[in-house]
Design an enzyme around this catalytic site. Structure first.
Site, PDB file in Angstrom:
ATOM      1  CB  CYS A   2      -0.887   0.005   1.237  1.00 37.30           C
ATOM      2  SG  CYS A   2      -1.697  -1.572   1.570  1.00 37.30           S
TER       3      CYS A   2
HETATM    4  N1  GLN Z   1      -1.006  -6.784   4.023  1.00 40.11           N
HETATM    5  C1  GLN Z   1      -1.867  -5.659   4.149  1.00 40.11           C
HETATM    6  C2  GLN Z   1      -3.222  -5.877   3.467  1.00 40.11           C
HETATM    7  O1  GLN Z   1      -3.495  -6.902   2.948  1.00 40.11           O
HETATM    8  C3  GLN Z   1      -1.220  -4.416   3.595  1.00 40.11           C
HETATM    9  C4  GLN Z   1      -1.046  -4.557   2.128  1.00 40.11           C
HETATM   10  C5  GLN Z   1      -0.114  -3.582   1.533  1.00 40.11           C
HETATM   11  O2  GLN Z   1       0.716  -2.923   2.138  1.00 40.11           O
HETATM   12  N2  GLN Z   1      -0.209  -3.597   0.262  1.00 40.11           N
HETATM   13  O3  GLN Z   1      -4.006  -4.988   3.455  1.00 40.11           O
END
Ligand code: GLN
Length: 238
Positions: A2
Site C-alpha cells: 500500500c
Molecule cells: N497486508 C496488508 C493488506 O493486505 C497491507 C497490504 C499492503 O501494504 N499492500 O491490506
C-alpha cells in the site's frame, strides 16, 4: 504494498493532505511512482485524524476515521467533504490487498486503538503474532493483527517491529502511527520520505510532489515526529 501518508503540524484540510498534491495519495492509488510491490492501490482507502476539541479541553480527542473498501478515486463524497475538514494530525492510506486478505472496509488502514491510529504498508506472517493481538484485531487481515500487537505497547513500537522483522525475514513492516501529538514511523522493507516545512512535517511512502526538501529515510529506521521536530534511530545494527 500500500501507500500511506501522515501530517503533523498546523491544521490543514484533509484534501490538502490526501487529494490535492500532484503525486499525492490520490494519484498513488492508481499511478504510484515508487511502488515495488503491486501496481495500484484500488482495494480501499482510509483517513484518520484528530479534530479540534469542541469542549475547550486541551487534549486531542480520540481520532475520527473514514474508511471504505472502494478505490479512493471513486469516492466523490469524500472529495466533497475533504476540503472542509481540517486537522493538525492526519494519517491516510490507500490499499493494495495482500493475496488471501479480506477485501472489506475493516481491513483498510488506519487501524485504531484508544488514542492511536496505525497504518501498515507491507506484509507479515500474522501467525507469528500472539493470541491477544488476534483477539484485539479489527480484522483477520495481517495488517490489522499487527496493528493490534503494536498498539498494545505503543511506546515499544520500534522494538516490536524489529522483533517481528527478525522472526519473519520475508516481512515488510513500514508503519505509520499517531496519537494526536506525535507521529511514529518505521521503514522496514519499503520506501518512506519526510518533508519538513515551517508549517509542519509530512511522512509519505513516496513524495507527494517534486519539492527538493523531501528526504528519503533509509531502511531499518524508526522515525519520531513531535513538537521538537524529527528524530531518527537505526532499528538494528547493520
Ligand atoms: N497486508 C496488508 C493488506 O493486505 C497491507 C497490504 C499492503 O501494504 N499492500 O491490506
Amino acid at each position: 504494498m500500500c501507500r500511506h501518508v501522515a501530517w503533523l503540524g498546523a491544521p490543514r484540510s484533509l484534501a490538502s493532505v490526501v487529494l490535492d498534491r500532484p503525486h499525492g495519495l490520490l494519484q498513488q492509488s492508481y499511478a504510484p511512482r515508487r511502488q515495488a510491490h503491486g501496481t495500484m492501490n484500488a482495494d480501499g482507502w482510509g483517513v484518520g485524524f484528530y479534530g479540534v476539541p469542541h469542549d475547550g479541553s486541551p487534549d486531542a480527542p480520540e481520532p475520527a476515521r473514514w474508511r471504505a473498501a472502494r478505490p479512493l478515486w471513486t469516492d466523490a463524497s469524500f472529495a466533497s467533504v475533504a476540503p472542509h475538514v481540517r486537522s493538525g494530525c492526519v494519517i491516510a492510506a490507500v490499499r493494495s490487498a495482500t493475496v488471501g486478505m479480506p477485501p472489506d472496509e475493516t481491513a483498510a488502514a488506519p487501524f485504531a486503538g484508544g488514542r492511536w491510529l496505525l497504518s501498515h504498508n507491507g506484509v507479515v506472517d500474522a501467525a507469528l503474532l500472539p493470541d491477544e493481538a488476534w483477539r484485539a484485531a479489527e480484522s483477520v487481515c495481517d495488517a490489522a493483527v499487527l496493528a493490534a500487537y503494536l498498539l498494545a505497547k505503543p511506546d515499544e513500537l520500534g522494538l516490536r517491529v524489529a522483533a517481528v522483522g527478525r522472526r519473519d525475514p520475508a516481512a515488510r513492516l513500514n508503519i505509520l502511527a499517531a496519537d494526536g501529538r506525535r507521529l511514529v514511523a518505521t521503514v522496514w522493507g519499503d520506501t518512506l520520505s519526510v518533508l519538513e516545512t515551517a508549517e509542519g512535517v509530512a511522512l509519505a511512502s513516496e513524495p507527494w510532489d517534486d519539492d527538493p526538501r523531501w528526504v528519503d529515510v533509509p531502511d531499518r529506521t524508526l522515525v519520531t515526529v513531535d513538537a521538537d521536530g524529527v528524530r531518527t534511530e537505526t532499528l538494528e545494527p547493520r
